[in-house]
Design an enzyme around this catalytic site. Structure first.
Site, PDB file in Angstrom:
ATOM      1  N   LYS A   8     -14.443 -25.770  15.161  1.00  0.00           N
ATOM      2  CA  LYS A   8     -15.562 -25.097  14.476  1.00  0.00           C
ATOM      3  C   LYS A   8     -16.615 -26.071  13.960  1.00  0.00           C
ATOM      4  O   LYS A   8     -17.014 -26.015  12.803  1.00  0.00           O
ATOM      5  CB  LYS A   8     -15.042 -24.225  13.334  1.00  0.00           C
ATOM      6  CG  LYS A   8     -14.134 -23.093  13.812  1.00  0.00           C
ATOM      7  CD  LYS A   8     -13.739 -22.161  12.677  1.00  0.00           C
ATOM      8  CE  LYS A   8     -12.766 -21.112  13.103  1.00  0.00           C
ATOM      9  NZ  LYS A   8     -11.426 -21.617  13.463  1.00  0.00           N
TER      10      LYS A   8
HETATM   11  O1  LIG Z   1     -12.652 -15.664  13.345  1.00  0.00           O
HETATM   12  C1  LIG Z   1     -11.741 -16.484  13.487  1.00  0.00           C
HETATM   13  C2  LIG Z   1     -11.932 -17.695  14.127  1.00  0.00           C
HETATM   14  C3  LIG Z   1     -10.870 -18.527  14.302  1.00  0.00           C
HETATM   15  N1  LIG Z   1      -9.642 -18.213  13.856  1.00  0.00           N
HETATM   16  C4  LIG Z   1      -8.530 -19.167  14.102  1.00  0.00           C
HETATM   17  O2  LIG Z   1      -7.577 -18.560  14.964  1.00  0.00           O
HETATM   18  C5  LIG Z   1      -6.268 -18.860  14.535  1.00  0.00           C
HETATM   19  C6  LIG Z   1      -5.586 -17.579  14.091  1.00  0.00           C
HETATM   20  O3  LIG Z   1      -4.231 -17.847  13.783  1.00  0.00           O
HETATM   21  P1  LIG Z   1      -3.162 -16.643  13.575  1.00  0.00           P
HETATM   22  O4  LIG Z   1      -1.912 -17.356  13.200  1.00  0.00           O
HETATM   23  O5  LIG Z   1      -3.040 -15.923  14.895  1.00  0.00           O
HETATM   24  O6  LIG Z   1      -3.707 -15.785  12.494  1.00  0.00           O
HETATM   25  C7  LIG Z   1      -6.397 -19.886  13.420  1.00  0.00           C
HETATM   26  O7  LIG Z   1      -6.357 -21.162  13.998  1.00  0.00           O
HETATM   27  C8  LIG Z   1      -7.771 -19.609  12.856  1.00  0.00           C
HETATM   28  O8  LIG Z   1      -8.362 -20.761  12.288  1.00  0.00           O
HETATM   29  C9  LIG Z   1      -9.443 -17.017  13.232  1.00  0.00           C
HETATM   30  O9  LIG Z   1      -8.319 -16.675  12.808  1.00  0.00           O
HETATM   31  N2  LIG Z   1     -10.503 -16.182  13.060  1.00  0.00           N
END
Ligand SMILES: O=c1ccn([C@@H]2O[C@H](COP(=O)(O)O)[C@@H](O)[C@H]2O)c(=O)[nH]1
Length: 280
Positions: free
Chosen positions: A96
């Site tokens: 990001k």
């Molecule tokens: O809008 C967003 C953008 C990025 N993320 C990222 O995705 C994963 C989600 O992890 P989970 O364990 O499936 O919840 C994490 O690395 C976030 O930084 C997001 O969740 N939402």
């Protein structure tokens, strides 16, 4: 040179529409019986890469969980990036990044320049210093066949107050981002290399995603409460471009490699069902 959009399109066709995140949360290290230190991080990543590396279309390491351990954590990240790419898996580094253009040029060198130790297939980027401030990343992606996924409508509830704010022309900030990324993908077939991040948790977006022409990364599934069936509500007619992403939902099944693979197969089956149910 094949574009990232074309490589992603093929990977999704061959391995299925799924991105699995490698997010070595301290709680997951503990749950896997590992220590919350460099050894635990290294072991966690090795198990995850061995179990999943040759099965899913895209793996998305979350940089923050490697940065926790400083330069030695980043060395682990570099190592798994090499292994995954060697196994033919596309690596999307969730980092990001965003800044003024001259600094974004250095981020482009770090992640999208093939000679860099941290070279990946694609990165996530933050457009909140202006979409065009990311131009050096877009240029590097075009030059080297990489991809950039730009935040638009994120999965967290706090995002809406910024992303749904309206500008002078009446469009939301998110719609402005969507429109600018759509321009970058114009004419790209079968899929553009410039994607958007749209959370699976947000319900009907109220935004026009029809002309994006690039991939739509959908995090928020599983641990954040989003379900595969929600993808139809969020993405409407754009299901063919959706790349669902799970991290904790899959990783929570570890450390047994067979259980990790079974969790991956289960979420992929859910996603396939949701993404094809609308007749796509
Ligand atoms: O809008 C967003 C953008 C990025 N993320 C990222 O995705 C994963 C989600 O992890 P989970 O364990 O499936 O919840 C994490 O690395 C976030 O930084 C997001 O969740 N939402």
């Amino acid at each position: 040179m094949e574009t990232f959009g074309s490589r992603l399109h093929r990977a999704m066709a061959e391995r299925g529409p799924l991105c699995v995140g490698i997010d070595p949360h301290p709680a997951l290290l503990t749950r896997w019986g590992l220590s919350d230190d460099l050894d635990g991080l290294t072991r966690f990543c090795q198990i995850a890469v061995d179990a999943l590396g040759d099965r899913v279309a895209v793996v998305k390491p979350q940089s923050a969980f490697f940065e926790r351990f400083g330069s030695r954590g980043l060395a682990v990240l570099e190592s798994i990036i090499r292994q995954l790419r060697g196994a033919g898996t596309l690596v999307l580094l969730d980092v990001k990044r965003g800044d003024i253009g001259s600094t974004v040029a250095a981020y482009a060198d770090a992640y999208l320049e093939p000679s860099s130790p941290m070279y990946v297939d694609a990165v996530t980027a933050s457009p909140f210093l202006g979409v065009n401030s990311l131009a050096p990343m877009f240029d590097a992606a075009r030059k080297h066949g990489g991809g950039v996924f730009v935040l638009a409508l994120t999965s967290n509830p706090e995002g809406a107050s910024v992303q749904r704010a309206r500008g002078a022309d009446g469009r939301t900030v998110a719609q402005t981002i969507i429109d600018e990324i759509s321009q970058l993908n114009r004419g790209a077939e079968p899929l553009g290399s410039f994607g958007l991040v749209v959370g699976a948790t947000i319900g009907q977006t109220g935004h026009d995603l029809a002309g994006v022409g690039g991939p739509l990364l959908a995090p928020g599934l599983g641990a954040q409460g989003g379900r595969a069936a929600d993808l139809r509500t969020v993405f409407g007619n754009e299901l063919a471009a959706v790349l669902p992403s799970y991290s904790r939902e899959v990783l929570g099944a570890g450390p047994d490699p067979a259980a990790l693979r079974a969790a991956t197969d289960r979420v992929l089956a859910d996603c396939r069902a949701a993404l094809t149910a609308a007749g796509q």
